[in-house]
Every structure is written in structure tokens, then in C-alpha cells.
Design an enzyme around this catalytic site. Structure first.
Site, PDB file in Angstrom:
ATOM      1  N   LYS A   1      94.351  28.794  33.831  1.00 44.18           N
ATOM      2  CA  LYS A   1      94.660  29.424  32.544  1.00 44.18           C
ATOM      3  C   LYS A   1      96.007  30.119  32.574  1.00 44.18           C
ATOM      4  CE  LYS A   1      90.133  30.022  30.449  1.00 44.18           C
ATOM      5  NZ  LYS A   1      89.245  30.946  29.716  1.00 44.18           N
TER       6      LYS A   1
ATOM      7  N   LYS B   1      87.239  21.008  25.199  1.00 44.33           N
ATOM      8  CA  LYS B   1      87.507  21.322  23.794  1.00 44.33           C
ATOM      9  C   LYS B   1      88.986  21.626  23.557  1.00 44.33           C
ATOM     10  CE  LYS B   1      84.692  25.000  23.910  1.00 44.33           C
ATOM     11  NZ  LYS B   1      83.990  26.261  23.536  1.00 44.33           N
TER      12      LYS B   1
ATOM     13  N   LYS C   1      87.637  16.738  33.151  1.00 45.18           N
ATOM     14  CA  LYS C   1      86.443  17.098  32.396  1.00 45.18           C
ATOM     15  C   LYS C   1      86.713  17.000  30.894  1.00 45.18           C
ATOM     16  CE  LYS C   1      83.298  21.052  31.757  1.00 45.18           C
ATOM     17  NZ  LYS C   1      83.032  22.448  32.148  1.00 45.18           N
TER      18      LYS C   1
END
Length: 336
Positions: free
Chosen positions: A116, A201, A198
Site C-alpha cells: 500500500k 477490487k 489475486k
């Protein structure tokens, strides 16, 4: 373990962006059967969401939609405690105490923090670093025995276990040391365009992701465009055929067939047949969920009452835990 002798399960999803088929198959779908055996608390983790800048109106809308989705996916407010994280202030209060026994080096090593921080270089805030401590607070607050985790969350669960053990060693036994509850099959659904990543979203390529709000035509289109390989055999082989294996996993989980049965079904058939059948299976799962979610959202009073009652139940447990923690660290009890 609660007073009824049932083990406690805690889990939650962030109300950010659109919920994906991966979120459903890897997590939410598996929550429904758990509530028959365990004392389950399912949370919309909105506090976690603001480590990345959010549009307030969208966050509120997403929170209510996710709560409705939980119920539409079979989470019963009568069997499980369903609530919004920010409605129970003890989550943030316990985090502060746990922060004082968590080391910077431990947080710096968190893989998700590193990822992140790379993606949000203009907003590397303390919330990003402290995210795993808040997660530990979420879990430990309810004396959780079992936490459903995907492979990417194991590191955070290990930190929660470390924090619980460290607190217990320093102040005497207080917290249950939680164990992971790993869904062995389908725990991680991969991108339709990059089977090494993966399904996320936050993926910028919408063709890589199936959202739970996608209509049937969109689902069919995305699966038709899904990458495969240069062969034609439909075979489950994660190492050599990761994309096809991912499609077989999705088909298996949505159709209820085993991987072995699915392989037999597509013997002598090409990838087109697999993609078409997978689209049909996915749509058969999504359409009833979508209809039920919209029905629940239309009854605002019902949903608000579910969240109110869920927060009250959660807070009654959380208050007892936090009071015990405050007493053990030496805080003077508040006279009520």
C-alpha cells in the site's frame, strides 16, 4: 469460547469499491455455514477503509450496501452479530493499548503495508502502518477463537497472535490467542487477466474482475475475454495452467461440482465451453444475491435496525473486554 460453549468467529470486509466475486467466493460465501456451528461476528470494517482517502458520501453508501450484501448472502442477523466497526468505539480504544506493545519493526515488515505504501506514496499515513494493530483489536476484542483468513491475511493474524501472547505474558492471561480458519479450496480467486495476481477490487482493468453487481451480459463478456493458455485441454494444473485452473475453481465453487467432476465434464471440449458454463454458473449465483440485496436496501428501517441491534450486542462484549484490559494496565475505573 462464549458462555454457550461455542467457539467465536470474527471476520469483516472493507466497504471500499465494488465487492468482487473473489471476495464472495474466498470469504463471504463461507461465512453462512459457520454461523450454524459457531458464535459469529461479521463486521463492515469502515475504520480500516480510511487509511486510503475516501469520498464520505460513497463510503456511507458502500457501508450500507455491504451490510445488505452480507444478509443477501445468507448471514442471518438472528444467528450472527452483524454490525459496523465504527459503531463500536472499543475497537479504536483497544487499538491504542495494543499499539503500546507492538513494535515498529513488526509493522514495517507487513507485506500489505509495503504494497500500500508503494501504491499510495502521496499518503503514507500512520493508519497504513497501524492497520494490522486495528485488525488485532477487532479480533481480540471478542475473545475470538477462529478467524477465516486467506493466504494474504496470515501475516496479520500471526501478528494478532503475537500481540495477544505478549499482552498475556506481561499482564496475565487476558486474550484468547486466535487460530486461522483457512478455506482450503477457493480461498484465493485470481485475476481473469493475470492469474498470478489475486482478483482485486482495486484492479484498474475491469475485465480482470467480476463484481457482484455485474449483470449477466457483463459477466459473460468478462469470462469470454479471460486469458487461458496455448493448449486446449481443460485440466486443473495450477503450476502449468494457472488461468484455466482459476476458471475451473470459479466454476466448481459456483456450480457445486468438484474440480474432478468439472474436468470430466469438459473432456474433449475447448476453453470456450468452459468459459460459457462458468458464466452461467456465476450468474446463477449472483442474480438471486443482487435481487435480495436490492430488496433489503429498499427497506432502510429494517437494515438500520439490524445494524443498531448488532452494534449493541457487539458493544456489550467489547465493553467487558476493554474494561478488563484497562484494569490490567492500571487505569482507574470510571465510576458510572
Amino acid at each position: 469460547m462464549n458462555s454457550n460453549g461455542k467457539k467465536v468467529v470474527f471476520s469483516g470486509v472493507q466497504p471500499t469499491g465494488k465487492i468482487t466475486l473473489g471476495n464472495y467466493l474466498g470469504a463471504i460465501k463461507n461465512w453462512q455455514p459457520l454461523q450454524e456451528e459457531y458464535d459469529c461476528l461479521y463486521c463492515v470494517v469502515d475504520l480500516h477503509s480510511i487509511t486510503v482517502a475516501q469520498v464520505p458520501a460513497e463510503l456511507r453508501k458502500n457501508t450500507m450496501e455491504l451490510a445488505a450484501l452480507y444478509i443477501a448472502c445468507g448471514i442471518s442477523p438472528d444467528k450472527s452479530t452483524l454490525f459496523v466497526q465504527s459503531h463500536v468505539p472499543q475497537h479504536a480504544e483497544l487499538q491504542w493499548v495494543l499499539d503500546t506493545i507492538t513494535y515498529v519493526g513488526e509493522l514495517n515488515r507487513m507485506t500489505q503495508y509495503k504494497d500500500k505504501a508503494r501504491k499510495h506514496k502521496d499518503n503514507i499515513n500512520m493508519g497504513l502502518m497501524n492497520y494490522p494493530v486495528l485488525m488485532a483489536s477487532d479480533i481480540l476484542l471478542y475473545m475470538t477463537d477462529l478467524v477465516p483468513v486467506g493466504k494474504d491475511q496470515k501475516q496479520h493474524l500471526e501478528l494478532a497472535r503475537t500481540i495477544a501472547q505478549r499482552f498475556n505474558n506481561r499482564y496475565s492471561d487476558t486474550f484468547v490467542v486466535p487460530e486461522g480458519l483457512v478455506n482450503k479450496h477457493g480461498a484465493k480467486i485470481m485475476s481473469l487477466q493475470d492469474p498470478s495476481a489475486k482478483m482485486s477490487k482495486s484492479d484498474e482493468n475491469e475485465n480482470a474482475v467480476i463484481y457482484l453487481t455485474d449483470d449477466s451480459a457483463t459477466v459473460a463478456r468478462k469470462l469470454k475475454r479471460a486469458v487461458t493458455d496455448s493448449e486446449t485441454e481443460v485440466r486443473y494444473d495450477v503450476k502449468n495452467k494457472p488461468a484455466v485452473s482459476n476458471l475451473l475453481t470459479i466454476y466448481s465453487l459456483c456450480s457445486g461440482q468438484s474440480i474432478a467432476a468439472a474436468e470430466k465434464q469438459f473432456v474433449g471440449m475447448g476453453y470456450g465451453a468452459l468459459k460459457e458454463a462458468t458464466a452461467q454458473a456465476v450468474n446463477q449465483v449472483l442474480q438471486p444475491i443482487q435481487a435480495e440485496q436490492q430488496r433489503i436496501l429498499a427497506d432502510k428501517g429494517y437494515l438500520e435496525n439490524v445494524l443498531k441491534e448488532g452494534a449493541q450486542r457487539a458493544e456489550s462484549i467489547a465493553y467487558k473486554t476493554l474494561s478488563k484490559v484497562y484494569r490490567k494496565v492500571g487505569f482507574v475505573p470510571r465510576i458510572r
